[in-house]
Design an enzyme around this catalytic site. Structure first.
Site, PDB file in Angstrom:
ATOM      1  N   LYS A 160      50.190  46.860  48.240  1.00  0.00           N
ATOM      2  CA  LYS A 160      48.926  46.387  47.662  1.00  0.00           C
ATOM      3  C   LYS A 160      48.435  45.165  48.425  1.00  0.00           C
ATOM      4  O   LYS A 160      49.187  44.231  48.668  1.00  0.00           O
ATOM      5  CB  LYS A 160      49.132  46.039  46.181  1.00  0.00           C
ATOM      6  CG  LYS A 160      49.614  47.222  45.338  1.00  0.00           C
ATOM      7  CD  LYS A 160      49.803  46.843  43.880  1.00  0.00           C
ATOM      8  CE  LYS A 160      50.853  45.776  43.694  1.00  0.00           C
ATOM      9  NZ  LYS A 160      51.180  45.521  42.285  1.00  0.00           N
ATOM     10  N   THR A 194      42.025  38.162  37.228  1.00  0.00           N
ATOM     11  CA  THR A 194      42.916  39.117  37.878  1.00  0.00           C
ATOM     12  C   THR A 194      44.262  39.240  37.175  1.00  0.00           C
ATOM     13  O   THR A 194      45.184  39.850  37.710  1.00  0.00           O
ATOM     14  CB  THR A 194      43.157  38.701  39.335  1.00  0.00           C
ATOM     15  OG1 THR A 194      43.686  37.361  39.359  1.00  0.00           O
ATOM     16  CG2 THR A 194      41.867  38.738  40.144  1.00  0.00           C
ATOM     17  N   GLY A 196      47.080  40.673  35.289  1.00  0.00           N
ATOM     18  CA  GLY A 196      47.479  42.022  34.911  1.00  0.00           C
ATOM     19  C   GLY A 196      47.126  43.105  35.894  1.00  0.00           C
ATOM     20  O   GLY A 196      47.297  44.299  35.593  1.00  0.00           O
ATOM     21  N   THR A 197      46.659  42.744  37.095  1.00  0.00           N
ATOM     22  CA  THR A 197      46.279  43.776  38.058  1.00  0.00           C
ATOM     23  C   THR A 197      47.474  44.646  38.464  1.00  0.00           C
ATOM     24  O   THR A 197      47.360  45.867  38.562  1.00  0.00           O
ATOM     25  CB  THR A 197      45.650  43.157  39.318  1.00  0.00           C
ATOM     26  OG1 THR A 197      46.469  42.063  39.763  1.00  0.00           O
ATOM     27  CG2 THR A 197      44.250  42.645  39.041  1.00  0.00           C
ATOM     28  N   GLY A 198      48.622  44.012  38.702  1.00  0.00           N
ATOM     29  CA  GLY A 198      49.793  44.775  39.128  1.00  0.00           C
ATOM     30  C   GLY A 198      50.301  45.706  38.043  1.00  0.00           C
ATOM     31  O   GLY A 198      50.639  46.869  38.313  1.00  0.00           O
ATOM     32  N   CYS A 199      50.364  45.208  36.808  1.00  0.00           N
ATOM     33  CA  CYS A 199      50.799  46.033  35.682  1.00  0.00           C
ATOM     34  C   CYS A 199      49.856  47.213  35.498  1.00  0.00           C
ATOM     35  O   CYS A 199      50.279  48.353  35.302  1.00  0.00           O
ATOM     36  CB  CYS A 199      50.827  45.208  34.391  1.00  0.00           C
ATOM     37  SG  CYS A 199      51.844  43.719  34.455  1.00  0.00           S
TER      38      CYS A 199
END
Length: 257
Positions: A160, A194, A196-199
């Protein structure tokens, strides 16, 4: 009607922007049924993480057994794991499953708070060996030893690009062996919301895989979902705010009758 059953093994975010809360919203919006095994309870908001309380390993395992023994599962998403002991125990249990497993190696929150100690990060080796696909951000990928080190576990890898410095973001999907399966480019969205983008990405990817999508299609759907959710962030809190998981609509209002 059969819908994809997603088991989410992750920590709770009291602020609702990341963790289990973001996972449930994402899976629901993408048409899946979200089930959970909570690994840690956190006190956090858009400004940071104030406290972390890991859930005992035996309680994590009994949550997993409870849903698997009755409802079943089509895909698994692993996020914040809580402890090294839990990481090893979860890897042992999931090794018996024949479903896609997405591992998001959570180490540091968007606010900068540490969510995994050195022993837990070392135990990530077991989870990477169990996972179908691993989804680190750039700092997490560096901490894991780079692309070759992750791919050596026989998993797919999503690199990512959101933590890069350029105005264009590149997200790459690599197959075991390092073969590039897909690459997406997008203009960076100018927002601080941003959290919580990874979750969200990992849960969207798991939901796509649990629905039966090929991995490249699931990857593209997950990237698209994150970008739309960033655009529709509601602007809550005084720090890194939550994304707009409802994508700018009230789903109930879209239903007639």
């Amino acid at each position: 009607m059969k819908i994809p059953r997603l088991l989410i093994i992750a920590g709770s975010d009291s602020g609702g922007g990341a963790g289990i809360q973001a996972d449930i919203k994402t899976v629901t919006m993408l048409g899946g049924h979200a089930m959970t095994a909570i690994t840690a309870v956190t006190a956090q908001n858009t400004m940071g993480v104030q406290a972390v309380h890991p859930v005992p390993t035996d309680i994590v395992l009994v949550q997993i057994e409870s849903v698997l023994s009755d409802i079943g599962v089509d895909a698994v998403k692993i996020g914040m794991i809580g402890s090294a002991e839990t990481a090893h125990a979860v890897a042992d249990r999931l090794a018996a499953l024949d479903v896609p497993i997405v591992f998001d190696p959570v180490m540091i929150a968007t606010s900068g708070a540490t969510l995994a100690d050195a022993a837990t990060i070392a135990a990530f080796e077991r989870l990477m060996a169990t996972a179908s696909v691993v989804t680190p951000n750039l700092p997490e990928l560096a901490a894991l030893g780079g692309e070759d080190a992750v791919l050596a576990h026989g998993c797919h890898l999503v690199v990512k690009g959101g933590h890069g410095e350029t105005s264009m973001i590149t997200d790459r999907l690599l197959a075991p062996g390092g073969i590039l399966l897909d690459e997406l480019h997008g203009t960076r969205i100018d927002t601080d919301d941003t959290h919580g983008t990874g979750c969200t990405f990992a849960s969207a990817l798991a939901c796509g895989l649990g629905s039966g999508l090929p991995i490249a299609d699931a990857f593209r759907q997950a990237v698209r979902f994150v970008r739309i959710a960033l655009i529709h962030a509601p602007g809550l809190g005084n720090g890194h705010g939550p994304m707009g998981h409802a994508l700018g609509v009230v789903p109930f209002d879209e239903i007639e009758g």
